[in-house]
Design an enzyme around this catalytic site. Structure first.
Site, PDB file in Angstrom:
ATOM      1  N   ARG A  28      46.129   8.669   3.188  1.00 49.87           N
ATOM      2  CA  ARG A  28      46.629   7.935   2.021  1.00 49.87           C
ATOM      3  C   ARG A  28      46.801   6.440   2.298  1.00 49.87           C
ATOM      4  O   ARG A  28      47.738   5.816   1.810  1.00 49.87           O
ATOM      5  CB  ARG A  28      47.964   8.509   1.526  1.00 49.87           C
ATOM      6  N   ARG A  32      49.540   3.627  -3.380  1.00 50.81           N
ATOM      7  CA  ARG A  32      50.627   2.864  -4.002  1.00 50.81           C
ATOM      8  C   ARG A  32      51.400   1.955  -3.065  1.00 50.81           C
ATOM      9  O   ARG A  32      52.140   1.091  -3.525  1.00 50.81           O
ATOM     10  CB  ARG A  32      51.585   3.823  -4.722  1.00 50.81           C
ATOM     11  N   ARG A  41      44.801  -0.445 -10.300  1.00 51.29           N
ATOM     12  CA  ARG A  41      44.985   0.818 -11.027  1.00 51.29           C
ATOM     13  C   ARG A  41      45.655   0.646 -12.386  1.00 51.29           C
ATOM     14  O   ARG A  41      45.700   1.598 -13.162  1.00 51.29           O
ATOM     15  CB  ARG A  41      45.795   1.796 -10.166  1.00 51.29           C
ATOM     16  N   ASP A  77      40.155  12.488  -5.010  1.00 50.86           N
ATOM     17  CA  ASP A  77      41.255  13.451  -4.919  1.00 50.86           C
ATOM     18  C   ASP A  77      40.669  14.842  -4.727  1.00 50.86           C
ATOM     19  O   ASP A  77      39.525  15.102  -5.119  1.00 50.86           O
ATOM     20  CB  ASP A  77      42.139  13.422  -6.172  1.00 50.86           C
ATOM     21  N   TYR A 152      46.894  24.945  -6.362  1.00 49.51           N
ATOM     22  CA  TYR A 152      46.991  24.184  -7.620  1.00 49.51           C
ATOM     23  C   TYR A 152      46.481  24.998  -8.813  1.00 49.51           C
ATOM     24  O   TYR A 152      47.056  24.957  -9.899  1.00 49.51           O
ATOM     25  CB  TYR A 152      46.237  22.857  -7.510  1.00 49.51           C
TER      26      TYR A 152
END
Ligand code: 1CP
Length: 341
Positions: A28, A32, A41, A77, A152
């Site tokens: 990652r 962010r 973004r 992703d 998921y």
């Protein structure tokens, strides 16, 4: 002449060959924590960004420029291939992937057809652009492992205990095997598309498989991950999960060249659990970037010291960069790792 990625410290360490310095990258690393990422973004949905090659290229390059890491990880992703074959899902800000109709019965298998490169032309384009831009710096492709993708799909979103997933795994083993088989086929095609476009290595993320005891992992999960890893043996393969201290050996036996270790197990112990013939990746606690400089530096050196027990060591965090991380702290980690002990 510019050196090729094959000669990089990162790929040498994956192959357990001598390195000029310990290579380092961060799970990652794009994201962010970087103000330049947040700016790019703005106004873009996550899955739209993943399907826009110019954005993917720029976001992937941002941490390479800022930190001087030894490898880039492709910005995408784990749910992108599922979206690409038509599964109705979204990535909800502050939540993660949310699936409109969770996987429940045999009929749901029909929603999981095989993936072809034509389903993901934007992936091929972005990887090609990146390989050209990165020159000697290797690009790591990635995908979610069958268990973590199944979680998921079955839960319908992020989950703490993976209760519905494990209920299916234990309660309906035939349907479970069919589901993981479909997911393995999708995952290996997604990795194959990235490799064929020029990715130098791959990481198979089984982030949530630490929820499964070792014997059940071997019987109900590992064969599917092994099929994925065997299909991409032309590049180094990294296999990583969180809370997998009890699974490290078996995850290596699934066919990885490099086993990723989270921060809970000291790296030297992880090396003996994994056994010979593997490199290791890890495993600084991602929260240590919030500790005073001298503590962070000491922990980086401890990790480097312990990594010497391995036949190859790639420095990384024990899981992804936390969004609140100060990028300067990661820059300092890279400098410390490159300086060595
Ligand atoms: O709007 C945003 O910024 C969304 C946050 C975000 C980002 C930046 C998500 C949603 N995914 C990503 C990118 C991403 N996902 C990368 C980028 C490359 C890099 O490392 O720089 C990677 C490798 C992933 C892979 C991924 N997605 C994993 C495996 C890695 C891991 O962290 O264990 C998992 C489990 C996901 C699911 C996911 N996607 C996004 C979130 C917030 C989550 C986790 C949700 C949960 O807790 O279950």
């Amino acid at each position: 002449m510019t050196p090729a990625p094959a000669e990089s410290a990162f790929l040498s360490a994956c192959r357990r060959e001598p390195v000029p310095h310990t290579p380092v990258w961060f799970m990652r690393q794009a994201g962010r924590a970087l103000p330049e990422y947040r700016r790019l973004r703005e106004g873009n949905q996550m899955l739209d960004a993943c399907a826009t090659p110019d954005l993917v290229t720029e976001i992937t390059l941002q941490p390479v420029r800022r930190y001087g890491v030894d490898a880039a990880i492709f910005f995408s992703d784990i749910v992108v291939p599922l979206k690409a074959i038509g599964v109705d899902l979204d990535i909800v800000p502050g939540v993660g992937p949310v699936v409109a109709a969770p996987f429940r019965t045999t009929r749901d298998l029909d929603r999981l057809r095989a993936l072809t490169p034509d389903d993901v032309p934007y992936i091929t384009e972005a990887v090609c652009n990146l390989v050209a831009e990165l020159g000697p710096i290797p690009l790591i492709g990635f995908a979610g492992a069958p268990f973590t993708l199944a979680s998921y799909l079955v839960e319908g979103g992020p989950s703490k205990n993976h209760a519905a997933t494990k209920a299916l795994m234990y309660g309906e083993p035939e349907l479970w095997a069919a589901l993981l088989d479909r997911l393995a086929t999708i995952t290996l095609s997604f990795l194959r598309a990235q490799i064929d476009a020029g990715a130098s290595a791959v990481q198979l993320f089984d982030s949530w498989v630490g929820a499964v005891p070792a014997a059940d992992y071997r019987a109900l999960v590992q064969p599917h991950s092994a099929r994925v890893l065997a299909a991409v043996s032309d590049v180094p393969r990294i296999h990583f999960g969180v809370g997998t201290g009890e699974l490290l050996h078996d995850m290596g036996q699934a066919g990885a060249d490099v086993v990723g270790v989270d921060w809970r197990v000291p790296l030297s112990q992880a090396v003996s659990r994994i056994g010979p013939g593997k490199a290791v990746q890890g495993n600084l606690d991602p929260t240590l970037v919030f500790a005073p400089d001298d503590v962070l530096a000491r922990k980086v050196r401890e990790t480097l010291e312990q990594g010497k027990a391995a036949e190859g060591h790639i420095f990384n965090l024990g899981h992804g960069v936390l969004p609140e991380t100060d990028p300067d702290a990661l820059l300092r980690v890279v400098e410390l790792v490159h300086a060595g002990l």
